[in-house]
Scaffold this motif. Structure first.
Motif, PDB file in Angstrom:
ATOM      1  N   ASP A  94       0.846  -1.199   0.000  1.00 13.71           N
ATOM      2  CA  ASP A  94       0.000   0.000   0.000  1.00 13.71           C
ATOM      3  C   ASP A  94       0.881   1.248   0.000  1.00 13.71           C
ATOM      4  O   ASP A  94       1.850   1.335   0.767  1.00 13.71           O
ATOM      5  N   THR A 124      -3.144   0.213  -3.608  1.00 15.66           N
ATOM      6  CA  THR A 124      -2.392  -1.030  -3.543  1.00 15.66           C
ATOM      7  C   THR A 124      -1.763  -1.332  -4.897  1.00 15.66           C
ATOM      8  O   THR A 124      -2.466  -1.349  -5.923  1.00 15.66           O
ATOM      9  N   THR A 167      -4.947  -0.571  -7.429  1.00 15.88           N
ATOM     10  CA  THR A 167      -6.343  -0.442  -7.017  1.00 15.88           C
ATOM     11  C   THR A 167      -6.422   0.344  -5.706  1.00 15.88           C
ATOM     12  O   THR A 167      -5.425   0.436  -4.973  1.00 15.88           O
ATOM     13  N   SER A 203      -6.761   0.877  -1.954  1.00 16.61           N
ATOM     14  CA  SER A 203      -6.429  -0.069  -0.890  1.00 16.61           C
ATOM     15  C   SER A 203      -7.659  -0.376  -0.034  1.00 16.61           C
ATOM     16  O   SER A 203      -8.598   0.421   0.056  1.00 16.61           O
ATOM     17  N   LYS A 204      -7.634  -1.528   0.604  1.00 12.74           N
ATOM     18  CA  LYS A 204      -8.757  -1.917   1.460  1.00 12.74           C
ATOM     19  C   LYS A 204      -8.922  -0.939   2.617  1.00 12.74           C
ATOM     20  O   LYS A 204     -10.049  -0.609   3.002  1.00 12.74           O
ATOM     21  N   LYS A 205      -7.809  -0.472   3.166  1.00  6.85           N
ATOM     22  CA  LYS A 205      -7.897   0.494   4.267  1.00  6.85           C
ATOM     23  C   LYS A 205      -8.565   1.790   3.813  1.00  6.85           C
ATOM     24  O   LYS A 205      -9.368   2.374   4.544  1.00  6.85           O
ATOM     25  N   SER A 206      -8.231   2.238   2.602  1.00  2.00           N
ATOM     26  CA  SER A 206      -8.836   3.460   2.080  1.00  2.00           C
ATOM     27  C   SER A 206     -10.334   3.289   1.872  1.00  2.00           C
ATOM     28  O   SER A 206     -11.121   4.177   2.221  1.00  2.00           O
ATOM     29  N   ILE A 207     -10.738   2.151   1.324  1.00  2.00           N
ATOM     30  CA  ILE A 207     -12.171   1.895   1.095  1.00  2.00           C
ATOM     31  C   ILE A 207     -12.919   1.834   2.421  1.00  2.00           C
ATOM     32  O   ILE A 207     -13.985   2.447   2.579  1.00  2.00           O
ATOM     33  N   GLN A 208     -12.371   1.097   3.377  1.00  5.52           N
ATOM     34  CA  GLN A 208     -13.037   0.953   4.669  1.00  5.52           C
ATOM     35  C   GLN A 208     -13.156   2.294   5.400  1.00  5.52           C
ATOM     36  O   GLN A 208     -14.197   2.613   5.970  1.00  5.52           O
ATOM     37  N   SER A 243     -10.306   0.946 -10.762  1.00  4.77           N
ATOM     38  CA  SER A 243     -11.239   1.154  -9.654  1.00  4.77           C
ATOM     39  C   SER A 243     -12.710   1.140 -10.064  1.00  4.77           C
ATOM     40  O   SER A 243     -13.566   1.447  -9.240  1.00  4.77           O
ATOM     41  N   ILE A 286     -14.736  -1.313  -8.037  1.00  4.72           N
ATOM     42  CA  ILE A 286     -14.788  -0.845  -6.651  1.00  4.72           C
ATOM     43  C   ILE A 286     -15.755   0.329  -6.526  1.00  4.72           C
ATOM     44  O   ILE A 286     -16.485   0.438  -5.526  1.00  4.72           O
TER      45      ILE A 286
END
Length: 577
Positions: free
Chosen positions: A326, A331, A346, A348-353, A394, A397
């Motif tokens: 990340d 990511t 893409t 990152s999962k942290k950014s989406i959450q 993205s 997403i």
């Protein structure tokens, strides 16, 4: 092409001069002010390229004592988002008289900065980030000296440093990572670097010895201290956080690291060492984990130790590209399908959450708002996040994020009307737009304006566009790069104004120039839509009755009683005649 010309004018002083009257803020010739400052900045950059540091120092002193530079510094601090936030003295400069008087207060003789007002901002991990807020006068003084320091910083900066620099962005840093990793013969390991405590530990002695600016002024800023809960604390290390000049000082502390790595690991050796830096976040590519851990990391640690900094042992890790890493909320990872490989970037999962949690929290605490007001609250949040990630892979997403927001909005509507049926709720809050039958809509009522029907912004409506990375050696203060930056500005404004047809048409019609100060209108400067015939006098909202102006120029136009007009278009035959 039409341009704007002044019908009436106010007599201006000579080139580079600024009125001394305390009530003459709206009579300042911004075109002359900008040209005077820019001309001196170009000369500073040229002297830096030639290594003539005596001339650099003389030109910096000339700029910091220029009334034009002082005027521009006051304008910068009174137009940004923090213009209403006072320092420890509780003073702001809201009126033209305050701004005009502030110009005369910006002088080095007898200057003593006040302590910073300490506030705390929550971080993603639940901790608090300390932030210092200088007084308005200290902010203006820092901008004044930043105007003289930035040409030096841009000229001497590392090519692949992208944080807090003119015309550079996170998208450039991400694209630089992709270029360093995207081919089979490129690097396969990444050292994720994290500087412990950010730039709070930069040595004051190092800054005073290596930053090319007035040492007495810099020492006063570094030693000003901060006020927290009415108690004064001294500052023994670090840059004055929250000040306008702090990002430039922090960047200059890391400048030279890329050159150092290039000298020890030239590309011909096949080590594939590349540095990509954004402020205090950086990553280093390499051909193996052993190379990064045994050779590159100790070199970086020595470099940082000279500046009073150190790497975080927990967060500095070596990662294979197959696992992905990340960087700046995205990511970067290499995928394999049979014999084929593909590098994808893409969100990152942290950014989406974190984004969805912010949206849900905003919806959860909006029970007092109408649907239209809630939509207006969510619109900049969703659009800003989607625009940030529009340069990478993205699209899927974005659709998933839209669905998650739809579920949160449905829960919000259901909680408000527990005694109603689902079909009643759908009919009240959801409309059909095109092929989508579940678009959250609401009515926005503003006093004195007609009712507007609003619909929630969908991230999936943002087009995916690959970002064209800025050339690493591009310098905004070098005249030879002027045409290059002009083309990039056109591309950026085209993207910024897409979807707002009238604003984009006006910007193109004016060739991106404000007709009052004749300077470029950019996303950073902002703009106001000016009506040639005021709406209160019967003027329409049609593009033929509008112009785009800088916010300060718009205020100046009304305060000074100026009017502008669009001359008729000149036919090609008339031009030849």
């Amino acid at each position: 092409m039409t341009t704007a010309v002044a019908k009436t004018s106010v007599p201006h002083p000579s080139v580079g001069a600024v009125p001394n009257s305390l009530t003459a803020w709206h009579q300042i010739p911004w075109y002359q002010v900008e040209r005077t400052v820019r001309r001196l900045q170009v000369r500073i950059a040229q002297a830096t390229q030639q290594g003539r540091w005596g001339k650099v120092k003389a030109l910096q002193r000339l700029l910091t004592h220029s009334r034009s530079a002082k005027t521009l510094a006051v304008r910068r601090v009174t137009e940004n988002t923090g213009k209403r936030t006072p320092g420890v003295d509780g003073v702001t400069w809201p009126t033209p008289e305050d701004k005009a008087q502030a110009i005369g207060a910006l002088h080095a003789r007898g200057y003593q900065p006040q302590p910073l007002r300490r506030v705390y901002i929550p971080k993603k991990n639940g901790k608090l980030r300390p932030l210092g807020i200088p007084t308005m006068r200290d902010r203006a003084m820092q901008v004044l000296y930043w105007l003289a320091l930035d040409p030096v910083a841009e000229t001497t900066a590392d090519p692949n440093s992208y944080g807090f620099r003119s015309a550079r962005s996170t998208a450039d840093a991400i694209e630089a990572c992709f270029i360093a990793l995207c081919r089979k013969d490129r690097a396969t390991w990444i050292l994720e670097g994290d500087i412990k405590a950010g730039f709070d530990g930069i040595s004051h002695d190092w800054l005073l010895a290596h930053i090319p600016m007035d040492k007495a002024i810099l020492r006063k800023w570094l030693k000003a201290g901060y006020l927290d809960r009415r108690r004064l604390y001294p500052t023994t290390a670090g840059t004055p956080q929250g000040g306008p000049i702090s990002p430039t000082l922090a960047n200059m502390a890391l400048d030279g690291l890329e050159t150092l790595l290039a000298a020890h690991f030239p590309h011909r050796k096949g080590d594939k060492v590349n540095l990509i830096c954004y402020a205090d976040d950086f990553c280093v590519t390499g051909s193996s984990a052993e190379l990064l851990q045994a050779a590159v990391q100790p070199l970086i640690e020595t470099f940082l130790a000279e500046r009073g900094l150190q790497l975080s042992a927990e967060k500095t890790v070596s990662t294979p590209i197959q696992q992905g890493f990340d960087f700046l909320g995205q990511t970067i990872r290499r995928y394999r399908w049979g014999k084929r490989t593909k590098y994808l970037i893409t969100p990152s999962k942290k950014s989406i959450q974190a984004f969805l949690e912010t949206v849900r929290d905003r919806i959860r605490h909006s029970g007092h708002l109408t649907a239209g007001e809630l939509i207006d609250t969510l619109h900049p949040l969703i659009r800003g996040w989607a625009l940030y990630h529009r340069h990478v892979v993205s699209k899927a997403i974005f659709h998933a994020v839209d669905h998650a927001i739809f579920q949160a909005l449905w829960s919000w509507a259901y909680r408000r009307h527990r005694n109603k049926t689902r079909w009643w709720i759908k009919a009240k809050y959801f409309s059909t737009v095109g092929a989508n039958r579940w678009v959250f809509t609401g009515i926005r009522v503003q006093k004195g304006q007609p009712v507007r029907i609003r619909q929630v912004f969908r991230a999936s409506t943002i087009r995916i566009e690959r970002h064209r990375k800025l050339r690493a050696l591009a310098n905004p203060y070098d005249p030879s790069w002027e045409e290059y930056f002009e083309k990039r500005l056109d591309l950026k404004m085209t993207t910024t104004l897409r979807g707002r047809r009238h604003l984009f048409y006006l910007w193109k019609e004016q060739k991106g120039i404000c007709p009052v100060c004749r300077q470029k209108i950019t996303a950073r400067t902002g703009w106001h839509s000016h009506h040639l015939v005021w709406r209160s006098q019967g003027g329409s909202d049609d593009v033929s009755n509008r112009l785009l102006l800088h916010p300060a120029c718009h205020h100046q136009l009304h305060a000074a009683g100026l009017t502008v007009e669009k001359p008729r278009r000149v036919a090609p035959a008339e031009q030849e005649a």
